[in-house]
Design a protein around this motif. Structure first.
Motif, PDB file in Angstrom:
ATOM      1  N   THR A 161       0.763  -1.212  -0.257  1.00  0.00           N
ATOM      2  CA  THR A 161       0.137   0.036   0.081  1.00  0.00           C
ATOM      3  C   THR A 161       0.471   1.319   0.096  1.00  0.00           C
ATOM      4  OG1 THR A 161      -1.695   1.148   0.872  1.00  0.00           O
ATOM      5  CG2 THR A 161       0.008   0.498   2.494  1.00  0.00           C
ATOM      6  N   THR A 162       0.241   2.233  -0.524  1.00  0.00           N
ATOM      7  CA  THR A 162       0.998   3.690  -0.381  1.00  0.00           C
ATOM      8  C   THR A 162       0.017   4.638  -0.031  1.00  0.00           C
ATOM      9  OG1 THR A 162       2.627   4.522  -1.142  1.00  0.00           O
ATOM     10  CG2 THR A 162       1.490   3.910  -2.805  1.00  0.00           C
ATOM     11  N   TYR A 163       1.115   5.705   0.037  1.00  0.00           N
ATOM     12  CA  TYR A 163       0.045   7.118  -0.184  1.00  0.00           C
ATOM     13  C   TYR A 163       0.791   8.104  -0.879  1.00  0.00           C
ATOM     14  CZ  TYR A 163       3.416   7.914   3.142  1.00  0.00           C
ATOM     15  OH  TYR A 163       4.938   7.687   4.023  1.00  0.00           O
ATOM     16  N   CYS A 196      -3.130   4.560   5.337  1.00  0.00           N
ATOM     17  CA  CYS A 196      -1.819   3.111   5.331  1.00  0.00           C
ATOM     18  C   CYS A 196      -1.473   3.100   5.970  1.00  0.00           C
ATOM     19  CB  CYS A 196      -0.615   3.789   4.215  1.00  0.00           C
ATOM     20  SG  CYS A 196      -0.341   3.744   2.669  1.00  0.00           S
ATOM     21  N   ALA A 198      -1.986  -3.620  -4.971  1.00  0.00           N
ATOM     22  CA  ALA A 198      -1.444  -2.679  -4.351  1.00  0.00           C
ATOM     23  C   ALA A 198      -3.214  -1.786  -3.949  1.00  0.00           C
ATOM     24  CB  ALA A 198      -1.151  -2.180  -5.806  1.00  0.00           C
ATOM     25  N   VAL A 199      -2.910  -1.049  -2.411  1.00  0.00           N
ATOM     26  CA  VAL A 199      -4.269  -0.258  -2.816  1.00  0.00           C
ATOM     27  C   VAL A 199      -2.874   1.055  -2.281  1.00  0.00           C
ATOM     28  CG1 VAL A 199      -5.582   0.502  -0.180  1.00  0.00           C
ATOM     29  CG2 VAL A 199      -4.528  -2.282  -1.455  1.00  0.00           C
ATOM     30  N   LEU A 258      -0.667  -5.201   4.832  1.00  0.00           N
ATOM     31  CA  LEU A 258       0.136  -5.078   4.123  1.00  0.00           C
ATOM     32  C   LEU A 258       1.309  -3.301   4.227  1.00  0.00           C
ATOM     33  CD1 LEU A 258      -3.044  -3.098   2.031  1.00  0.00           C
ATOM     34  CD2 LEU A 258      -2.401  -5.173   1.583  1.00  0.00           C
ATOM     35  N   CYS A 278      -3.732   4.700  -1.442  1.00  0.00           N
ATOM     36  CA  CYS A 278      -4.374   6.109  -0.756  1.00  0.00           C
ATOM     37  C   CYS A 278      -3.948   7.375  -1.157  1.00  0.00           C
ATOM     38  CB  CYS A 278      -4.266   5.826   1.098  1.00  0.00           C
ATOM     39  SG  CYS A 278      -4.475   4.041   1.810  1.00  0.00           S
ATOM     40  N   LEU A 295      -4.202   0.216   6.826  1.00  0.00           N
ATOM     41  CA  LEU A 295      -4.246  -0.784   6.568  1.00  0.00           C
ATOM     42  C   LEU A 295      -3.102  -1.665   6.836  1.00  0.00           C
ATOM     43  CD1 LEU A 295      -4.549   0.928   2.889  1.00  0.00           C
ATOM     44  CD2 LEU A 295      -6.417  -0.676   4.369  1.00  0.00           C
TER      45      LEU A 295
END
Ligand SMILES: *Cc1c(COP(=O)(O)O)cnc(C)c1O
Length: 333
Positions: A77-79, A136, A99-100, A145, A102, A139
């Motif tokens: 995941t990332t922002y 993130c 991948a999620v 993640l 944000c 998550l």
């Protein structure tokens, strides 16, 4: 807390080896009109030509290449202000992990559409990058993640530093590199390589006038928080993170100058690249060109200057509106 170890030149060479199968060298173009206009040799490092449309591809690939099998199984995941999210989505697909991404609601539609088209899950949370970052962390706790940070991580900084290795190979007598400055991953990597090679090579960061968090933080000597405001250089928005460990120190240590650039100068730079080189670049890239055109950076005749064209992910309509006022005047001497 273990003491942080800042990335080194050797880490950048390791990054280069690890990203080699996935990341192509980008062209370094001599801009004849800019060189003619200034008396210096001005080169454009075309980082907007990566498949993700920005240099963030380097850091994202280097980060994901370092993950364990278990981490890849859980997902990442990332922002992001957009381009890092695009790069992580693409790299995740290459490495077969989910991948999620944000993002805040300031992200342009073109970037959101791009992320969704890559098969990543897009979560729009709040109105700033810091809010996306908190989500993130959530998550990571709930879904296991792995966070791939957009700038403040040795793997990301080393990945972006590979740009400087390529520049040195083609133009060993480079005198100065100019790039957009936001979280500082790009200029940390570049400055680290340049200063480790030759202390005389200058690096200059350019940011928009409103909401230049790194610039203000450098001036105050500590990390600041500023409100995000609309700008042509939307990829330069975002805070430095509450627990910045690397980029603030590296930029403080290595960057020679940080300069604020007004909006019309950013648009003028985008227009110049369109009109003279027939390329579409976003504000965070055009800002380097504008900074030269409007004299915010005075270049010495006979020197070699490299401008980083960092990305091209811009709504075509927004691009066309931004450059409109500058197309009629003749920009070629
Ligand atoms: C992220 C980004 C920057 C700035 O990079 P930082 O590492 O955050 O300083 C500049 N240009 C583009 C196009 C970007 O996506």
């Amino acid at each position: 807390m273990p003491t942080k170890v800042l990335p080194s030149l050797q880490d950048v060479w390791k990054a280069r080896k690890s990203i080699l199968p996935f990341v192509s060298r980008t062209p370094l173009l001599l801009s004849a009109p800019l060189s003619h206009q200034t008396g210096a040799s001005i080169y454009l490092k075309c980082e907007h030509l990566h498949p993700s449309g920005a240099f963030k591809w380097r850091g994202a690939v280097n980060s994901i290449a370092q993950l364990t099998k278990e981490q890849l199984k859980q997902g990442v995941t990332t922002y992001s202000t957009g381009n890092h999210g695009i790069a992580v989505s693409m790299a995740a697909a290459k490495f077969g992990t989910k991948a999620v991404i944000c993002v805040s609601n300031h992200i342009p539609q073109a970037k959101m559409d791009f992320i969704r088209s890559l098969g990543a899950e897009l979560k729009i949370v709040g109105s700033s990058q810091d809010e996306a970052e908190s989500y993130c962390n959530h998550l990571r706790e709930t879904d296991g993640l792995t966070i791939v940070p957009p700038f403040d991580h040795p793997a990301v900084i080393s990945g972006q530093g590979t740009i400087a290795l390529e520049i040195l190979e083609e133009l060993p007598d480079v005198n100065c590199v100019v790039a957009g400055l936001s979280g500082g991953g790009l200029l940390s990597g570049i400055s680290l390589v340049m200063k480790s090679s030759n202390k005389e090579i200058r690096t200059i960061g350019v940011s928009m006038e409103n909401g230049a968090v790194m610039h203000e933080s450098l001036n105050c000597g500590h990390i600041m928080q500023l409100k995000e405001q609309p700008t042509f250089a939307d990829s330069l928005l975002g805070g430095l993170g509450e627990t910045n460990q690397y980029t603030f120190s590296l930029i403080n240590k290595y960057l020679d100058r940080s300069i604020l650039i007004p909006e019309q100068t950013i648009a003028k730079g985008m227009a110049y690249i369109y009109q003279n080189h027939h390329m579409i670049v976003e504000g965070a890239a055009g800002i380097t060109v504008g900074a030269i055109l409007d004299g915010f950076i005075k270049v010495k005749k006979g020197t070699n200057i490299v401008l980083i064209l960092s990305g091209c992910n811009v709504d075509l309509k927004a691009h066309s509106l931004a450059i409109q006022p500058y197309l009629k005047e003749s920009l070629i001497l």
